[in-house]
Enzyme design. Structure first.
Site, short mmCIF file in Angstrom:
data_model
loop_
_atom_site.label_atom_id
_atom_site.label_comp_id
_atom_site.label_asym_id
_atom_site.label_seq_id
_atom_site.Cartn_x
_atom_site.Cartn_y
_atom_site.Cartn_z
N TRP A 28 0.90 -1.30 0.08
CA TRP A 28 -0.05 -0.06 -0.07
C TRP A 28 0.96 1.08 0.22
O TRP A 28 2.07 1.21 0.79
CB TRP A 28 -0.99 0.12 1.31
CG TRP A 28 -2.14 -0.30 0.96
CD1 TRP A 28 -3.50 0.45 0.81
CD2 TRP A 28 -2.62 -1.71 0.75
NE1 TRP A 28 -4.58 -0.25 0.43
CE2 TRP A 28 -4.09 -1.65 0.43
CE3 TRP A 28 -2.28 -2.97 0.76
CZ2 TRP A 28 -5.03 -2.77 0.50
CZ3 TRP A 28 -3.00 -4.14 0.89
CH2 TRP A 28 -4.40 -4.16 0.30
N TRP A 30 0.50 4.82 1.18
CA TRP A 30 1.18 5.58 2.29
C TRP A 30 1.49 4.64 3.53
O TRP A 30 2.57 5.08 4.35
CB TRP A 30 0.06 6.57 2.68
CG TRP A 30 -0.91 6.34 3.42
CD1 TRP A 30 -1.61 5.24 3.43
CD2 TRP A 30 -1.83 7.47 4.37
NE1 TRP A 30 -2.97 5.34 4.09
CE2 TRP A 30 -2.94 6.49 4.73
CE3 TRP A 30 -1.59 8.50 4.70
CZ2 TRP A 30 -3.87 7.23 5.78
CZ3 TRP A 30 -2.64 9.17 5.37
CH2 TRP A 30 -3.64 8.38 6.03
N GLY A 157 -7.20 7.91 2.13
CA GLY A 157 -6.43 7.08 3.14
C GLY A 157 -7.47 6.97 4.30
O GLY A 157 -7.36 5.98 4.94
N ASP A 159 -10.94 5.98 4.39
CA ASP A 159 -11.90 5.24 3.68
C ASP A 159 -13.37 5.91 3.83
O ASP A 159 -14.02 6.43 3.33
CB ASP A 159 -11.89 3.91 3.58
CG ASP A 159 -10.55 3.22 3.06
OD1 ASP A 159 -9.62 4.09 3.24
OD2 ASP A 159 -10.49 1.90 3.00
N ARG A 195 -15.85 -2.09 10.14
CA ARG A 195 -15.41 -1.94 8.82
C ARG A 195 -16.64 -1.04 8.09
O ARG A 195 -17.69 -0.86 8.55
CB ARG A 195 -15.39 -3.22 7.95
CG ARG A 195 -14.46 -4.28 8.63
CD ARG A 195 -13.18 -3.93 8.09
NE ARG A 195 -12.94 -3.56 6.74
CZ ARG A 195 -11.91 -3.18 6.12
NH1 ARG A 195 -10.77 -2.79 6.77
NH2 ARG A 195 -11.65 -2.77 4.88
N TYR A 352 -13.70 1.94 12.42
CA TYR A 352 -12.59 2.22 11.38
C TYR A 352 -12.30 3.77 11.49
O TYR A 352 -11.80 4.06 12.40
CB TYR A 352 -13.18 1.93 10.00
CG TYR A 352 -12.36 1.49 9.10
CD1 TYR A 352 -11.30 0.76 9.24
CD2 TYR A 352 -12.59 1.70 7.70
CE1 TYR A 352 -10.34 0.25 8.31
CE2 TYR A 352 -11.52 1.34 6.67
CZ TYR A 352 -10.48 0.55 6.86
OH TYR A 352 -9.67 0.26 5.92
N GLU A 396 -4.61 -2.33 14.16
CA GLU A 396 -4.87 -1.05 12.90
C GLU A 396 -4.95 0.19 13.68
O GLU A 396 -4.77 1.14 13.27
CB GLU A 396 -5.77 -1.63 12.10
CG GLU A 396 -5.66 -1.16 10.80
CD GLU A 396 -6.81 -1.78 9.76
OE1 GLU A 396 -7.18 -2.87 10.06
OE2 GLU A 396 -6.74 -1.26 8.73
C1 GLC Z 1 -7.24 0.83 4.43
C2 GLC Z 1 -7.07 2.34 5.28
C3 GLC Z 1 -5.89 2.81 4.30
C4 GLC Z 1 -4.85 1.74 4.40
C5 GLC Z 1 -5.05 0.52 4.06
C6 GLC Z 1 -3.65 -0.28 4.30
O1 GLC Z 1 -7.66 0.93 3.43
O2 GLC Z 1 -8.19 2.90 5.21
O3 GLC Z 1 -5.57 4.07 4.62
O4 GLC Z 1 -3.77 2.42 3.73
O5 GLC Z 1 -6.15 0.05 4.59
O6 GLC Z 1 -3.34 -0.42 5.50
#
Ligand code: GLC
Length: 712
Positions: A28, A30, A157, A159, A195, A352, A396
């Protein structure tokens, strides 16, 4: 620290690091940036590889994709390449994410032990970073506003952030026209309540479908997409990344004018166009309606990280950030800072991006707060970021009320940023101190009397004490920041108020100490005087890093008061500690029949330790004390200190981390049990306080490193 490294090792694939073992098997965007920031402290090679791997998937137009898929682990995630159908059959998604990588790359360079290799790495990555920013300015800001847009919530980022509810609601989804899909995110053991909802997913899919139909042509998408938002977090990260890119460019001798221009435009646009003066916060702009999207997420504070907010905006943001909406200092029943305003109906501590605490957001915000001087809050956030994973696992995200860990376990950025924080928190201070070590400090040969104002002939005056105190009060109003507990030494030195204080201080020479009658008057007088002589010493000696620049600072600056001379040590150890021996000294400060003993404030009040300001970050924040309120003020100062990052209880480790103050002043606080007994009534009454009460005999004590950096 070991556990965090173990997680990263486990998630490392040889080329990149998975955000988590089950839920997120690919690379992923960022996440890689955040993960590289942790690696930078102990595995530079991997930090660079992490970024390199991602940029291998950069599109020709410069876009760095949100996901780079691993062909070996396909089949466990939705949507995968078969669904995205991006041009050229690339194994990537067709959207991007907040451009964190310039920040990560500069961080890698700054922490590199092998500078040469890191320098080469900057040279290699710089043109790619430039291309990625160019993509954003070219394709995502066609109207040249200085702000770039996102075209999918996943690009933010965050969601399912409540910020996107309104624009998503306007998308009417006809289920029969939507391509068939199956969510995979609910098959990894994370409950649905943590979620995004199915309705959200329909809209996410709708947008991807629109991109595919337009063959990822940005201009076409711009014309048709119902979700086009200039996001605060995205633009703040871009702005900060530009800042770091400028620095990087200078390190490797590049012409940085283009980046400087982006930086100027974006920070101005954030300040002027994203600021809502009515709501006193930064809000995203919906390009479809042309209106701001008033929401209450932590993203709204992100211009602090960009250092794009004005001082006044920062002050207003801080007021909101440090309130019950986002878990205020010492609130005690929450963790800092939830991703969404706790006072809103939609706030959900488990779901989330709709309420839990996220380490990456807090990591950025605590840096931002520090840049604007809000150190106390920044430290409190660090404290939570360290304790959450230690206590509840490297999850997370975390329940903002109970701290329980949610989402996936063994999460990459929680682990890597933890490593960065621990490093920053404990080790960096040590380095600063080494750098300042005693060898480099100088010594004053003679005692320097600080209350001699040329031209002022002090005459006995009845109301000198109140006058002096009000003069100190003026300095406080102008140059001490009460929120931050810091002092603006520079501005103070040049001010009229300082000159007038010096005149009043000169009168101390003829002051009759007998005129201080009550214990309260004496306490307030001596505490304020101690704090002011230290401030004045720093100003007059031109110190700019630490009081440790002068090895005998506390014994070689002084005020003449009446017939006597008082150094800060005389005031602290002689007057306020009833002439108790100073730490690491063989005798008390007032020897034999020293007449100054008659002015001791007795009995000694332990709480002075949380009011005396030694000009350093680890001592108490500076305040002004008044005789008629001194008891309450000392109570507050003590409570604040004890609930700050200077006292940390870690039940899972059966450990308590204590400020060095408790170590140095064993004579005042006693041994461990006495210290615990002293702490107990002041501690926020939460389960950690209970833990301490129940484990007084077995809990292990560790003393925190003392930060002698100047409190400016
Ligand atoms: C989810 C988060 C995102 C992150 C990804 C992987 O989609 O919202 O910010 O980069 O998971 O961890």
């Amino acid at each position: 620290m070991k556990q965090a490294q173990k997680i990263l090792n486990g998630n490392w694939t040889g080329r990149y690091t998975k955000p988590s073992p089950g839920l997120y098997p690919h690379q992923w965007h960022w996440d890689s940036g955040f993960i590289a920031i942790g690696y930078a402290h102990y595995h530079e090679g991997r930090a660079m590889q992490e970024i390199r791997s991602l940029f291998e998937h950069q599109w020709e137009n410069g876009m760095v994709p949100q996901i780079a898929f691993n062909p070996e682990t396909l089949g466990n995630y939705f949507p995968e390449p078969d669904f995205w159908q991006v041009p050229g059959s690339r194994l990537t998604s067709g959207i991007t994410m907040p451009p964190l990588h310039a920040i990560a790359c500069l961080h890698i360079y700054q922490h590199a032990k092998n500078r040469r290799r890191a320098h080469d790495f900057l040279k290699e990555i710089y043109p790619k970073l430039m291309a990625s920013h160019r993509y954003l300015y070219h394709h995502r800001d066609p109207a040249k506003t200085g702000l770039v847009y996102i075209r999918h919530p996943w690009e933010s980022g965050l969601d399912n952030s409540p910020s996107w509810d309104r624009p998503l609601k306007t998308i009417q989804v006809d289920k029969t026209e939507l391509p068939a899909y199956e969510r995979k995110d609910l098959t990894h053991g994370v409950p649905a309540e943590q979620r995004p909802s199915d309705e959200d997913y329909d809209r996410y899919v709708y947008l991807v479908d629109l991109f595919r139909e337009n063959h990822y042509n940005e201009a076409e998408i711009y014309d048709q997409c119902p979700f086009l938002v200039q996001d605060v977090l995205f633009n703040s990260i871009l702005c900060r990344a530009n800042r770091d890119l400028v620095e990087m460019g200078k390190i490797i001798d590049q012409d940085v004018r283009e980046v400087e221009e982006w930086l100027g435009q974006t920070s101005q646009a954030i300040r002027e166009r994203m600021w809502s003066s009515e709501r006193k916060q930064f809000d995203p702009i919906d390009l479809v309606t042309g209106e701001q999207l008033p929401t209450a997420t932590a993203a709204s504070f992100m211009p602090l990280f960009a250092v794009a907010a004005s001082q006044e905006q920062a002050r207003l943001l801080y007021e909101r950030l440090n309130s019950v909406s986002f878990c205020a200092l010492h609130q005690g029943n929450c963790f800092t800072i939830p991703n969404y305003d706790m006072a809103q109906n939609e706030f959900d501590p488990k779901n989330y991006w709709r309420g839990p605490v996220w380490i990456n957001i807090n990591w950025m915000l605590s840096q931002g707060l520090k840049s604007y001087g809000y150190r106390e809050k920044s430290d409190a956030m660090k404290k939570d970021m360290i304790q959450l994973p230690v206590r509840f696992g490297f999850h997370e995200y975390f329940d903002s009320i109970t701290g329980k860990g949610y989402g996936s376990d063994s999460f990459g950025w929680t682990s890597s940023l933890f490593i960065d924080l621990v490093y920053d928190y404990y080790d960096e201070d040590k380095q600063t101190l080494n750098w300042l070590g005693w060898r480099k400090s100088r010594k004053l040969k003679d005692v320097k009397i600080l209350n001699e104002a040329p031209g002022v002939i002090p005459m006995p005056a009845v109301d000198l004490a109140p006058k002096l105190m009000s003069s100190i009060g003026e300095l406080k109003d102008m140059f001490y920041s009460m929120d931050r507990g810091l002092v603006d030494y520079e501005a103070m030195k040049r001010s009229e108020e300082y000159r007038s204080y010096l005149e009043s201080a000169a009168y101390l020479k003829v002051f009759d100490l007998e005129s201080l009658m009550t214990r309260e008057e004496k306490l307030a007088f001596w505490i304020n005087l101690y704090n002011t002589i230290v401030v004045q010493g720093i100003v007059e000696l031109g110190l700019n890093a630490s009081v440790r620049e002068i090895s005998n600072f506390f014994t070689h600056i002084a005020y003449n008061i009446g017939d006597y001379t008082f150094t800060p040590d005389d005031i602290e150890h002689g007057i306020l500690r009833s002439n108790t021996r100073p730490p690491y000294r063989i005798s008390p400060v007032f020897k034999g029949r020293d007449p100054r003993r008659t002015h001791m404030v007795e009995p000694m009040d332990n709480r002075i330790h949380f009011a005396l300001v030694c000009g350093s970050r680890s001592c108490a924040p500076i305040r002004f004390y008044e005789a008629n309120a001194i008891d309450d003020q000392l109570e507050t100062a003590t409570r604040n200190f004890i609930n700050s990052s200077e006292v940390v209880i870690l039940p899972e480790k059966n450990k308590i981390l204590l400020s060095e103050i408790f170590n140095w002043y064993k004579k005042d606080f006693g041994q461990r049990r006495d210290i615990f007994r002293f702490l107990r009534p002041y501690l926020d009454q939460d389960e950690k306080a209970t833990y301490l009460k129940e484990h007084m005999d077995t809990i292990e004590v560790e003393y925190l490193f003392y930060d002698w950096n100047l409190n400016h």
